[in-house]
Write a protein that holds these residues in place. Structure first.
Motif, PDB file in Angstrom:
ATOM      1  N   TYR A 284       0.553  -1.081  -0.344  1.00 34.13           N
ATOM      2  CA  TYR A 284       0.305  -0.013  -0.459  1.00 34.13           C
ATOM      3  C   TYR A 284       1.145   1.230  -0.120  1.00 34.13           C
ATOM      4  O   TYR A 284       1.879   1.188   0.719  1.00 34.13           O
ATOM      5  CB  TYR A 284      -1.017   0.630   1.118  1.00 34.13           C
ATOM      6  N   PRO A 285       0.435   2.691  -1.333  1.00 31.45           N
ATOM      7  CA  PRO A 285       1.761   3.631  -0.675  1.00 31.45           C
ATOM      8  C   PRO A 285       1.324   4.174   1.032  1.00 31.45           C
ATOM      9  O   PRO A 285       0.172   4.380   1.922  1.00 31.45           O
ATOM     10  CB  PRO A 285       0.120   4.443  -1.235  1.00 31.45           C
ATOM     11  N   PRO A 286       2.961   4.428   0.667  1.00 32.81           N
ATOM     12  CA  PRO A 286       3.482   5.280   2.251  1.00 32.81           C
ATOM     13  C   PRO A 286       2.664   6.798   2.717  1.00 32.81           C
ATOM     14  O   PRO A 286       3.011   7.312   1.526  1.00 32.81           O
ATOM     15  CB  PRO A 286       4.969   4.917   2.466  1.00 32.81           C
ATOM     16  N   GLY A 287       2.950   7.424   3.388  1.00 33.89           N
ATOM     17  CA  GLY A 287       2.695   8.107   3.880  1.00 33.89           C
ATOM     18  C   GLY A 287       3.686   9.348   4.671  1.00 33.89           C
ATOM     19  O   GLY A 287       4.252   7.873   5.292  1.00 33.89           O
ATOM     20  N   PHE A 288       3.831  10.172   4.646  1.00 36.87           N
ATOM     21  CA  PHE A 288       4.682  10.944   5.372  1.00 36.87           C
ATOM     22  C   PHE A 288       3.855  12.641   5.525  1.00 36.87           C
ATOM     23  O   PHE A 288       3.279  13.126   4.642  1.00 36.87           O
ATOM     24  CB  PHE A 288       6.207  11.092   4.478  1.00 36.87           C
ATOM     25  N   ASP A 289       4.658  12.866   6.486  1.00 39.53           N
ATOM     26  CA  ASP A 289       3.950  14.038   7.263  1.00 39.53           C
ATOM     27  C   ASP A 289       4.981  14.921   7.219  1.00 39.53           C
ATOM     28  O   ASP A 289       6.473  13.852   7.342  1.00 39.53           O
ATOM     29  CB  ASP A 289       3.202  14.153   8.634  1.00 39.53           C
ATOM     30  N   GLY A 290       4.687  15.836   6.951  1.00 35.63           N
ATOM     31  CA  GLY A 290       5.772  17.040   7.010  1.00 35.63           C
ATOM     32  C   GLY A 290       5.583  18.563   7.870  1.00 35.63           C
ATOM     33  O   GLY A 290       4.491  18.551   8.697  1.00 35.63           O
ATOM     34  N   ARG A 291       7.281  19.513   8.437  1.00 38.47           N
ATOM     35  CA  ARG A 291       6.964  20.613   9.515  1.00 38.47           C
ATOM     36  C   ARG A 291       7.975  21.485   8.636  1.00 38.47           C
ATOM     37  O   ARG A 291       9.097  20.480   7.904  1.00 38.47           O
ATOM     38  CB  ARG A 291       6.838  20.411  10.233  1.00 38.47           C
ATOM     39  N   VAL A 292       7.592  22.611   9.070  1.00 37.00           N
ATOM     40  CA  VAL A 292       8.348  23.608   8.190  1.00 37.00           C
ATOM     41  C   VAL A 292       8.883  24.449   9.563  1.00 37.00           C
ATOM     42  O   VAL A 292       8.019  24.797  10.404  1.00 37.00           O
ATOM     43  CB  VAL A 292       7.984  24.781   7.114  1.00 37.00           C
ATOM     44  N   VAL A 293      10.426  24.707   9.965  1.00 38.50           N
ATOM     45  CA  VAL A 293      10.754  25.457  11.254  1.00 38.50           C
ATOM     46  C   VAL A 293      11.897  26.136  10.620  1.00 38.50           C
ATOM     47  O   VAL A 293      12.884  25.706   9.222  1.00 38.50           O
ATOM     48  CB  VAL A 293      11.864  24.776  11.846  1.00 38.50           C
ATOM     49  N   LEU A 294      11.799  27.203  10.843  1.00 37.87           N
ATOM     50  CA  LEU A 294      13.048  28.439  10.664  1.00 37.87           C
ATOM     51  C   LEU A 294      14.081  28.704  11.382  1.00 37.87           C
ATOM     52  O   LEU A 294      14.026  28.287  12.556  1.00 37.87           O
ATOM     53  CB  LEU A 294      11.577  29.788  10.132  1.00 37.87           C
ATOM     54  N   TYR A 295      15.415  28.785  11.233  1.00 31.63           N
ATOM     55  CA  TYR A 295      16.791  28.760  12.142  1.00 31.63           C
ATOM     56  C   TYR A 295      17.728  30.038  11.502  1.00 31.63           C
ATOM     57  O   TYR A 295      17.519  29.667  10.003  1.00 31.63           O
ATOM     58  CB  TYR A 295      17.198  27.665  12.023  1.00 31.63           C
ATOM     59  N   PRO A 296      17.417  30.890  12.605  1.00 31.87           N
ATOM     60  CA  PRO A 296      17.896  32.090  11.456  1.00 31.87           C
ATOM     61  C   PRO A 296      19.817  31.995  11.803  1.00 31.87           C
ATOM     62  O   PRO A 296      20.369  33.445  10.467  1.00 31.87           O
ATOM     63  CB  PRO A 296      17.388  33.420  12.545  1.00 31.87           C
ATOM     64  N   SER A 297      19.897  31.518  12.240  1.00 25.74           N
ATOM     65  CA  SER A 297      21.508  31.217  11.897  1.00 25.74           C
ATOM     66  C   SER A 297      22.525  30.281  11.698  1.00 25.74           C
ATOM     67  O   SER A 297      21.679  28.812  12.203  1.00 25.74           O
ATOM     68  CB  SER A 297      22.349  31.877  13.643  1.00 25.74           C
ATOM     69  N   ASN A 298      23.517  30.285  11.634  1.00 24.24           N
ATOM     70  CA  ASN A 298      24.615  29.010  10.930  1.00 24.24           C
ATOM     71  C   ASN A 298      24.699  27.918  12.398  1.00 24.24           C
ATOM     72  O   ASN A 298      24.468  26.478  12.438  1.00 24.24           O
ATOM     73  CB  ASN A 298      25.870  29.250  10.965  1.00 24.24           C
ATOM     74  N   ARG A 299      24.888  29.079  14.059  1.00 23.55           N
ATOM     75  CA  ARG A 299      24.691  27.964  15.259  1.00 23.55           C
ATOM     76  C   ARG A 299      23.486  27.316  14.985  1.00 23.55           C
ATOM     77  O   ARG A 299      23.410  26.160  15.655  1.00 23.55           O
ATOM     78  CB  ARG A 299      24.824  28.634  16.159  1.00 23.55           C
TER      79      ARG A 299
END
Length: 296
Positions: free
Chosen positions: A150-165
Motif C-alpha cells: 500500500y502507498p506509504p505516507g509522510f507528514d511534514g513540518r516547516v521550521v525556521l532557523y536564523p543562524s548557522n549555529r
C-alpha cells in the motif's frame, strides 16, 4: 470577423459574472466569487532564515512490519529513503543540505531561497509529494520483486532557523537522536535474535540502562563493538551538492584524419552522500560552501 465574434461573445457573457475581454479576443475570468481568496492565510517564511522541511514516515512501525523490514536496520529501506531524498534535492536545487535517519529526512533550504515565494505550505507539500512519489517509483529498484502492499505516507513540518549555529544545532540534534535510537535498537534486537529473549524481556532488560550499559551488553555478551557497526546506521545520511569532473570519450570524424577518439571533460554539480559525523567542526570545515555567512 474576430472583432465581431469577440463583441458577440462579450455581450453573451457579460451578465454571467464579470469577464474582462482582452484585445486578442481571449477572455480572462474575474467572477464575483474571487473574494474567497482573501481567506487564504499568509504563510511566507521570514527572510534571512534557513527553511527546514522535515518529513517523517506516517505509521512506519506498521509499514515496516507488513513489508518485512530487516531488524534493527534494513539497508534496502535506508537506501530507498536516501534515493527519494536525492530526487527531492535534484528537483529543488536551493536545498543546501539534507539529513536523514530511520524514517525521517530533513531538507535545508538556503537562507536566500525564493522558491515558491518562500511560502511554507508550498515548500512542505512539494517536498512531501516529491519524496512520497519517489519512494513508490524507486521501490522495485531496492526491494526487487517484493510487492509494495500500500502507498506509504509522510507528514511534514516547516521550521525556521536564523543562524548557522541554530541550524547546526538542529542537525546535531537529529544525528544525536539517530545514535540514541540505533544503539537501543541494536542492543534490543541482539538480545532477541541472538540472546533468545522475547521482545518484552529485552525491553525490561534495557529499561533504565545508559549508553555505556548497552555498549557493555553488546560487547561482553555478544562480542559486538558498537563502534564497528556500519556508519550508515550510527550516523545517518547527509546529502550535499558537490562539483564533480566527468570524463567521456567519443568518436568524431576529423577532416584528413578520419575517425578519432576525443576525450571530453565537464564539471557539474551532483548530490553526494556522506555517512559521517556532522556534530563536530570537521565536516563543516571541509565543506564551507554549505552554509551562508551570518549577517551582522
Amino acid at each position: 470577423m474576430l472583432r465581431q465574434v469577440s463583441f458577440l461573445f462579450g455581450n453573451l457573457t457579460k451578465n454571467r459574472g464579470n469577464f474582462a475581454l482582452l484585445h486578442t479576443g481571449c477572455i480572462m475570468a474575474k467572477s464575483k466569487f474571487e473574494y474567497v481568496r482573501n481567506f487564504e492565510s499568509d504563510d511566507t517564511c521570514l527572510r534571512n532564515c534557513y527553511i527546514v522541511v522535515r518529513l517523517d514516515g506516517r505509521n512506519f512501525h506498521k509499514f515496516s512490519e507488513q513489508h518485512n523490514f530487516v531488524k534493527p536496520n534494513d539497508d534496502r529501506a535506508l537506501g530507498l529513503m536516501s534515493r527519494s531524498a536525492r530526487s527531492v534535492m535534484e528537483d529543488l536545487e536551493d536545498i543546501a543540505v539534507a539529513y536523514g535517519q530511520s524514517d525521517e529526512f530533513s531538507f535545508v533550504f538556503k537562507r536566500s531561497t525564493n522558491w515558491f515565494k518562500r511560502r511554507a505550505s508550498k515548500l512542505m507539500t512539494h517536498v512531501a509529494s516529491q519524496f512520497s512519489s519517489s519512494y513508490v517509483f524507486y521501490w522495485e529498484e531496492y526491494f526487487g520483486g517484493q510487492p509494495l502492499l500500500y502507498p506509504p505516507g509522510f507528514d511534514g513540518r516547516v521550521v525556521l532557523y536564523p543562524s548557522n549555529r541554530n541550524l547546526r544545532d538542529y542537525l546535531s540534534w537529529r544525528q544525536a537522536d539517530c545514535h540514541i535510537n540505533n544503539l537501543y535498537n541494536t542492543a534490543f534486537w541482539t538480545l532477541v535474535q541472538k540472546g533468545g529473549l522475547s521482545t518484552n524481556q529485552a525491553d525490561k532488560r534495557l529499561n533504565g540502562t545508559l549508553s555505556a550499559d548497552k555498549n557493555e551488553i553488546l560487547f561482553s555478551e555478544f562480542n559486538i563493538n558498537y563502534n564497528d557497526e556500519p556508519a550508515l546506521h550510527r550516523k545517518g545520511t547527509t546529502l550535499i551538492w558537490e562539483k564533480v569532473i566527468e570524463t567521456s570519450t567519443k568518436k568524431v570524424t576529423v577532416p584528413s584524419e578520419g575517425n578519432k577518439e576525443v576525450t571530453f571533460t565537464r564539471s557539474r554539480r551532483k548530490v553526494t552522500s556522506y555517512n559521517c559525523d556532522i556534530i563536530g567542526d570537521s565536516f563543516w570545515d571541509e565543506h564551507p560552501d554549505i552554509l551562508e555567512e551570518d549577517s551582522c
